[in-house]
Scaffold this active site. Structure first.
Site, PDB file in Angstrom:
ATOM      1  N   GLU A   1       0.633  -1.415   0.127  1.00 26.78           N
ATOM      2  CA  GLU A   1      -0.076  -0.363   0.128  1.00 26.78           C
ATOM      3  C   GLU A   1       0.465   1.507   0.438  1.00 26.78           C
ATOM      4  OE1 GLU A   1      -3.233   1.929  -0.345  1.00 26.78           O
ATOM      5  OE2 GLU A   1      -3.858   0.031   0.392  1.00 26.78           O
TER       6      GLU A   1
ATOM      7  N   ASP B   1      -2.693   1.351 -12.006  1.00 25.57           N
ATOM      8  CA  ASP B   1      -3.805  -0.169 -11.716  1.00 25.57           C
ATOM      9  C   ASP B   1      -2.952  -1.100 -11.521  1.00 25.57           C
ATOM     10  OD1 ASP B   1      -6.028   1.673 -13.068  1.00 25.57           O
ATOM     11  OD2 ASP B   1      -6.008   0.890 -14.435  1.00 25.57           O
TER      12      ASP B   1
END
Length: 112
Positions: free
Chosen positions: A60, A86
């Site tokens: 993350e 993406d």
């Protein structure tokens, strides 16, 4: 030497301000650690749970860094920028799937 830690902590604060998902991951990690403590996980189980938690947090973090870098270099839509974002988001999804699998393998038998 101390500036390196200072900059790292500043990065962490920036991450918390920019990315709500990271905060959600942190909250979920704390809850999982509490559950693990309640269920008395063994050393191997703790190692796998912590590996899964940190893998999600690290991916993350890298995902957010990539988003910042892409936003810095592109002022308008570009397919390569979209693809970079993406793909980095997909890495978080993969880490999260891994964490869910590990969590299910460890917690479900203990809860049943």
């Amino acid at each position: 030497m101390m500036n390196r830690f200072k900059y790292a902590f500043q990065g962490g604060l920036t991450l918390l301000r920019k990315d709500r998902n990271f905060l959600y991951h942190l909250i979920l990690a704390v809850l999982i650690i509490i559950l693990g403590s309640f269920l008395s996980l063994n050393r191997i189980e703790w190692m796998l749970i912590l590996l899964a938690i940190f893998l999600v947090l690290i991916t993350e973090t890298i995902n957010t860094a990539i988003e910042y870098a892409v936003d810095l270099t592109t002022g308008s839509f570009h397919i390569f920028a979209k693809n970079a974002k993406d793909i980095s988001a997909f890495s978080v999804l993969l880490a999260s799937i891994f964490a869910i699998i590990i969590g299910c393998m460890i917690f479900i038998p203990k809860l049943i």
